[in-house]
Design a protein around this motif. Sequence first.
Motif, short mmCIF file in Angstrom:
data_model
loop_
_atom_site.label_atom_id
_atom_site.label_comp_id
_atom_site.label_asym_id
_atom_site.label_seq_id
_atom_site.Cartn_x
_atom_site.Cartn_y
_atom_site.Cartn_z
N GLN A 70 0.78 -1.07 0.17
CA GLN A 70 0.20 -0.04 0.11
C GLN A 70 0.90 1.42 -0.08
OE1 GLN A 70 -2.35 0.21 3.35
NE2 GLN A 70 -3.81 1.82 2.41
N GLU A 71 1.89 1.44 0.96
CA GLU A 71 2.79 2.50 0.97
C GLU A 71 3.44 2.78 -0.56
OE1 GLU A 71 5.13 1.69 4.54
OE2 GLU A 71 3.65 2.13 5.66
N GLN A 72 3.92 1.39 -0.87
CA GLN A 72 4.55 1.66 -2.25
C GLN A 72 3.67 2.10 -3.35
OE1 GLN A 72 7.84 1.14 -2.85
NE2 GLN A 72 7.63 1.90 -4.72
N ALA A 73 2.49 1.74 -3.35
CA ALA A 73 1.47 2.31 -4.43
C ALA A 73 1.12 3.68 -3.99
CB ALA A 73 0.16 1.52 -4.28
N GLN A 74 1.28 4.04 -3.14
CA GLN A 74 1.12 5.55 -2.61
C GLN A 74 2.23 6.51 -3.11
OE1 GLN A 74 0.34 5.65 1.46
NE2 GLN A 74 -1.80 5.41 1.36
N ARG A 75 3.54 6.03 -2.85
CA ARG A 75 4.69 6.64 -3.51
C ARG A 75 4.65 6.59 -5.03
NH1 ARG A 75 7.05 3.78 1.12
NH2 ARG A 75 7.64 1.95 -0.43
N ASP A 76 4.17 5.41 -5.74
CA ASP A 76 4.16 5.33 -7.04
C ASP A 76 3.26 6.27 -7.65
OD1 ASP A 76 6.11 3.20 -6.88
OD2 ASP A 76 4.50 1.71 -7.53
N GLN A 77 2.18 6.61 -7.01
CA GLN A 77 1.01 7.32 -7.31
C GLN A 77 1.54 8.94 -7.48
OE1 GLN A 77 -2.72 7.25 -5.19
NE2 GLN A 77 -3.74 7.82 -6.76
N GLN A 78 2.28 9.17 -6.04
CA GLN A 78 2.58 10.59 -5.83
C GLN A 78 3.64 10.87 -6.93
OE1 GLN A 78 4.23 10.48 -1.90
NE2 GLN A 78 2.47 11.16 -0.97
N GLN A 79 4.51 9.96 -7.39
CA GLN A 79 5.64 10.05 -8.35
C GLN A 79 4.95 10.26 -9.70
OE1 GLN A 79 8.09 6.52 -8.28
NE2 GLN A 79 9.43 7.54 -6.89
N TRP A 80 3.80 9.44 -10.01
CA TRP A 80 3.07 9.61 -11.21
C TRP A 80 2.57 11.15 -11.40
CZ3 TRP A 80 -1.85 10.68 -12.95
CH2 TRP A 80 -2.05 10.38 -14.42
N PHE A 81 1.86 11.62 -10.15
CA PHE A 81 1.37 12.85 -10.30
C PHE A 81 2.52 14.09 -10.70
CE2 PHE A 81 -2.34 11.39 -7.81
CZ PHE A 81 -3.35 11.28 -8.88
N GLN A 82 3.60 13.70 -9.85
CA GLN A 82 4.49 14.91 -9.62
C GLN A 82 5.11 14.85 -11.30
OE1 GLN A 82 7.48 13.20 -6.93
NE2 GLN A 82 6.29 14.53 -5.25
N MET A 83 5.11 13.57 -11.92
CA MET A 83 5.74 13.57 -13.22
C MET A 83 4.89 14.25 -14.25
SD MET A 83 7.33 9.66 -13.79
CE MET A 83 7.10 9.75 -15.34
N GLN A 84 3.38 14.16 -14.14
CA GLN A 84 2.54 14.77 -14.85
C GLN A 84 2.48 16.16 -14.64
OE1 GLN A 84 0.12 13.27 -17.03
NE2 GLN A 84 1.47 11.58 -16.67
N GLN A 85 2.72 16.60 -13.46
CA GLN A 85 2.56 18.14 -13.24
C GLN A 85 3.95 18.61 -13.87
OE1 GLN A 85 2.92 18.40 -8.95
NE2 GLN A 85 0.58 18.82 -9.02
N ALA A 86 4.97 18.10 -13.70
CA ALA A 86 6.21 18.50 -14.64
C ALA A 86 6.00 18.63 -16.07
CB ALA A 86 7.54 17.38 -14.37
N LEU A 87 5.43 17.56 -16.54
CA LEU A 87 5.26 17.55 -18.05
C LEU A 87 4.23 18.64 -18.29
CD1 LEU A 87 4.37 13.71 -18.76
CD2 LEU A 87 6.31 15.06 -19.91
N GLN A 88 3.20 18.97 -17.51
CA GLN A 88 2.25 19.99 -17.97
C GLN A 88 3.08 21.28 -17.64
OE1 GLN A 88 -0.70 19.60 -15.16
NE2 GLN A 88 -2.05 18.02 -16.19
N GLN A 89 3.99 21.64 -16.74
CA GLN A 89 4.78 22.77 -16.71
C GLN A 89 5.59 22.83 -17.94
OE1 GLN A 89 6.74 22.49 -12.97
NE2 GLN A 89 4.92 23.14 -11.75
N GLN A 90 6.22 21.69 -18.41
CA GLN A 90 7.12 21.76 -19.65
C GLN A 90 6.17 22.05 -20.82
OE1 GLN A 90 8.95 18.12 -20.14
NE2 GLN A 90 10.70 19.01 -21.53
#
Length: 171
Positions: A131-151
């Motif tokens: 569960q904790e790993q899934a939450q970390r993966d989800q946070q990383q995905w959101f951060q990557m999406q935000q970085a892509l949107q900013q780019q």
Amino acid sequence: MAEASQSDDDLSIPRAALNKMIKELVPNVRVANEARELILSCCTEFIHLVSSEANEICTKQQKKTISPEHVLNALDSLGFGAYREDAQAVLQEAKAVAAKKRRGSSRLENLGIPEEELLRQQQELFAKARQEQAQRDQQQWFQMQQALQQQQLLQLQQQQQQPIDSQEDYS
């Protein structure tokens, strides 16, 4: 004199062990303190006698370690052959206990928690870790999406500014 008695105590059977043996062997009989001391002296002397004879047998065979066979031969040599069968039975029992300890001894057994409970706790820990790993993966995905949107937003802004800059160059 106190030093000599301390030395004697170091080379004898513990009194508690002797008292326990006496109580187990003759539970309904009172044994005087002097008799207990005599029994203790006899036991100690017997051990010294057998171990000395076993050491001599060992030395004659040019060995450095007294083995159970040396002790059994010492009993025979000293005229205590009648105790050989009992001694062999004790030896076999000791070997069995030692083998069982080697086979079955583990830290898990010493915890006092049933194996089923340990397994349940382990499964809970695995589920929590997933569960904790899934939450970390989800946070990383959101951060990557935000970085892509900013780019993408930066690229879009740059594209919008280029035509303006190029029009200014022509004027």
